[in-house]
Write a protein that holds these residues in place. Structure first.
Motif, PDB file in Angstrom:
ATOM      1  N   MET A   1       0.835  -1.187   0.000  1.00 35.93           N
ATOM      2  CA  MET A   1       0.000   0.000   0.000  1.00 35.93           C
ATOM      3  C   MET A   1       0.878   1.248   0.000  1.00 35.93           C
ATOM      4  N   THR A   2       0.372   2.276  -0.596  1.00 37.97           N
ATOM      5  CA  THR A   2       1.100   3.543  -0.601  1.00 37.97           C
ATOM      6  C   THR A   2       0.513   4.478   0.427  1.00 37.97           C
ATOM      7  N   ALA A   3       1.234   5.544   0.707  1.00 38.54           N
ATOM      8  CA  ALA A   3       0.790   6.495   1.730  1.00 38.54           C
ATOM      9  C   ALA A   3      -0.559   7.103   1.395  1.00 38.54           C
ATOM     10  N   ASP A   4      -0.894   7.233   0.109  1.00 38.94           N
ATOM     11  CA  ASP A   4      -2.172   7.849  -0.244  1.00 38.94           C
ATOM     12  C   ASP A   4      -3.353   6.880  -0.167  1.00 38.94           C
ATOM     13  N   THR A   5      -3.086   5.581  -0.074  1.00 37.63           N
ATOM     14  CA  THR A   5      -4.184   4.620   0.035  1.00 37.63           C
ATOM     15  C   THR A   5      -4.282   3.959   1.408  1.00 37.63           C
ATOM     16  N   GLU A   6      -3.214   3.968   2.167  1.00 37.29           N
ATOM     17  CA  GLU A   6      -3.231   3.319   3.478  1.00 37.29           C
ATOM     18  C   GLU A   6      -3.979   4.164   4.495  1.00 37.29           C
ATOM     19  N   ARG A   7      -4.754   3.500   5.328  1.00 35.97           N
ATOM     20  CA  ARG A   7      -5.435   4.137   6.448  1.00 35.97           C
ATOM     21  C   ARG A   7      -5.007   3.409   7.711  1.00 35.97           C
ATOM     22  N   SER A   8      -4.748   4.148   8.782  1.00 35.26           N
ATOM     23  CA  SER A   8      -4.324   3.493  10.017  1.00 35.26           C
ATOM     24  C   SER A   8      -4.746   4.313  11.227  1.00 35.26           C
ATOM     25  N   VAL A   9      -4.890   3.614  12.343  1.00 33.20           N
ATOM     26  CA  VAL A   9      -5.223   4.201  13.634  1.00 33.20           C
ATOM     27  C   VAL A   9      -4.436   3.415  14.674  1.00 33.20           C
ATOM     28  N   GLU A  10      -3.920   4.099  15.682  1.00 22.90           N
ATOM     29  CA  GLU A  10      -3.211   3.454  16.783  1.00 22.90           C
ATOM     30  C   GLU A  10      -4.114   3.451  18.019  1.00 22.90           C
ATOM     31  N   LEU A  11      -4.075   2.375  18.803  1.00 25.77           N
ATOM     32  CA  LEU A  11      -4.858   2.275  20.033  1.00 25.77           C
ATOM     33  C   LEU A  11      -3.920   2.132  21.227  1.00 25.77           C
ATOM     34  N   SER A  12      -4.288   2.784  22.329  1.00 30.13           N
ATOM     35  CA  SER A  12      -3.562   2.654  23.588  1.00 30.13           C
ATOM     36  C   SER A  12      -4.558   2.434  24.713  1.00 30.13           C
ATOM     37  N   ARG A  13      -4.232   1.507  25.602  1.00 35.90           N
ATOM     38  CA  ARG A  13      -5.096   1.218  26.756  1.00 35.90           C
ATOM     39  C   ARG A  13      -5.013   2.373  27.743  1.00 35.90           C
ATOM     40  N   THR A  14      -6.178   2.845  28.183  1.00 40.42           N
ATOM     41  CA  THR A  14      -6.242   3.925  29.176  1.00 40.42           C
ATOM     42  C   THR A  14      -6.780   3.431  30.515  1.00 40.42           C
ATOM     43  N   LYS A  16      -9.017  -0.405  32.374  1.00 42.22           N
ATOM     44  CA  LYS A  16      -9.611  -1.720  32.135  1.00 42.22           C
ATOM     45  C   LYS A  16     -10.701  -1.605  31.070  1.00 42.22           C
ATOM     46  N   ALA A  17     -10.521  -2.284  29.943  1.00 47.69           N
ATOM     47  CA  ALA A  17     -11.458  -2.287  28.821  1.00 47.69           C
ATOM     48  C   ALA A  17     -11.752  -0.872  28.311  1.00 47.69           C
ATOM     49  N   ALA A  18     -10.765   0.012  28.403  1.00 43.42           N
ATOM     50  CA  ALA A  18     -10.891   1.390  27.929  1.00 43.42           C
ATOM     51  C   ALA A  18      -9.663   1.726  27.082  1.00 43.42           C
ATOM     52  N   PHE A  19      -9.895   2.381  25.954  1.00 40.61           N
ATOM     53  CA  PHE A  19      -8.813   2.649  25.020  1.00 40.61           C
ATOM     54  C   PHE A  19      -8.958   4.035  24.406  1.00 40.61           C
ATOM     55  N   ARG A  20      -7.837   4.533  23.903  1.00 37.99           N
ATOM     56  CA  ARG A  20      -7.828   5.791  23.156  1.00 37.99           C
ATOM     57  C   ARG A  20      -7.295   5.484  21.763  1.00 37.99           C
ATOM     58  N   ALA A  21      -8.067   5.848  20.753  1.00 32.57           N
ATOM     59  CA  ALA A  21      -7.635   5.723  19.365  1.00 32.57           C
ATOM     60  C   ALA A  21      -7.028   7.058  18.950  1.00 32.57           C
ATOM     61  N   THR A  22      -5.923   6.998  18.224  1.00 35.23           N
ATOM     62  CA  THR A  22      -5.273   8.205  17.711  1.00 35.23           C
ATOM     63  C   THR A  22      -5.057   8.027  16.214  1.00 35.23           C
ATOM     64  N   ASN A  23      -5.521   9.022  15.449  1.00 31.75           N
ATOM     65  CA  ASN A  23      -5.314   8.950  14.004  1.00 31.75           C
ATOM     66  C   ASN A  23      -4.005   9.629  13.619  1.00 31.75           C
ATOM     67  N   VAL A  24      -3.636   9.531  12.358  1.00 29.27           N
ATOM     68  CA  VAL A  24      -2.346  10.070  11.901  1.00 29.27           C
ATOM     69  C   VAL A  24      -2.299  11.598  11.955  1.00 29.27           C
ATOM     70  N   ARG A  25      -3.440  12.248  12.094  1.00 34.84           N
ATOM     71  CA  ARG A  25      -3.494  13.705  12.191  1.00 34.84           C
ATOM     72  C   ARG A  25      -3.479  14.181  13.643  1.00 34.84           C
ATOM     73  N   GLY A  26      -3.416  13.233  14.588  1.00 34.49           N
ATOM     74  CA  GLY A  26      -3.345  13.583  16.003  1.00 34.49           C
ATOM     75  C   GLY A  26      -4.691  13.630  16.711  1.00 34.49           C
ATOM     76  N   GLY A  27      -5.780  13.365  15.996  1.00 27.72           N
ATOM     77  CA  GLY A  27      -7.100  13.329  16.633  1.00 27.72           C
ATOM     78  C   GLY A  27      -7.235  12.105  17.518  1.00 27.72           C
ATOM     79  N   THR A  28      -7.976  12.256  18.614  1.00 28.84           N
ATOM     80  CA  THR A  28      -8.158  11.132  19.533  1.00 28.84           C
ATOM     81  C   THR A  28      -9.630  10.878  19.789  1.00 28.84           C
ATOM     82  N   LEU A  29      -9.915   9.641  20.158  1.00 32.59           N
ATOM     83  CA  LEU A  29     -11.270   9.217  20.479  1.00 32.59           C
ATOM     84  C   LEU A  29     -11.176   8.129  21.536  1.00 32.59           C
ATOM     85  N   ASP A  30     -11.823   8.361  22.673  1.00 33.55           N
ATOM     86  CA  ASP A  30     -11.844   7.362  23.736  1.00 33.55           C
ATOM     87  C   ASP A  30     -13.053   6.449  23.539  1.00 33.55           C
TER      88      ASP A  30
END
Length: 141
Positions: A1-14, A16-30
């Protein structure tokens, strides 16, 4: 995949059974399992389906006129059967009104086509669910 077609999100545990998703633009969602106000993963899937379609339809009808109101609802049944836990009978319902006049009439006229185009071709999330895409799980070494 190339940078213009790939989509990704990183998750971190915050917690018990709670997580924060962070996108490549720095946006977060718990999110979590539903013991608080945070969305659950299932609710996020529903948001993704409805949101993707909402954006498509907004662009298509917005070429004519901005809607006076633009609301959606989405619902599904969560079941457990021989295939495991999953959602069935997913239904997105659009509720739009348009200003009076020729532009509003034209937007009303194209609304069904815009919804169909989103469902049948444009919305990446809906298309992925309908077509079915393998999901691979891996563990870092």
């Amino acid at each position: 995949m190339t940078a213009d077609t790939e989509r990704s999100v990183e998750l971190s545990r915050t917690g018990k059974a709670a997580f924060r998703a962070t996108n490549v633009r720095g946006g977060t969602l718990d999110f979590g399992e539903g013991n608080d106000a945070d969305f659950t993963p299932v609710e996020l899937l529903l948001v993704a389906i409805a949101g993707c379609s909402a954006i498509d339809v907004d662009y298509l009808v917005g070429k004519r006129v901005d809607p006076s109101s633009f609301d959606l609802s989405i619902r599904a049944d969560k079941i457990r059967d021989d295939l495991g836990n999953r959602l069935t009978d997913i239904k997105v319902t659009f509720d739009l009104t348009f200003p009076e006049g020729a532009d509003g009439d034209r937007a009303k006229e194209i609304l069904p086509r815009a919804v169909a185009q989103s469902h049948d071709r444009l919305c990446t999330v809906t298309r992925t669910v309908i077509v079915g895409t393998p999901v691979e799980s891996a563990i870092t070494e």
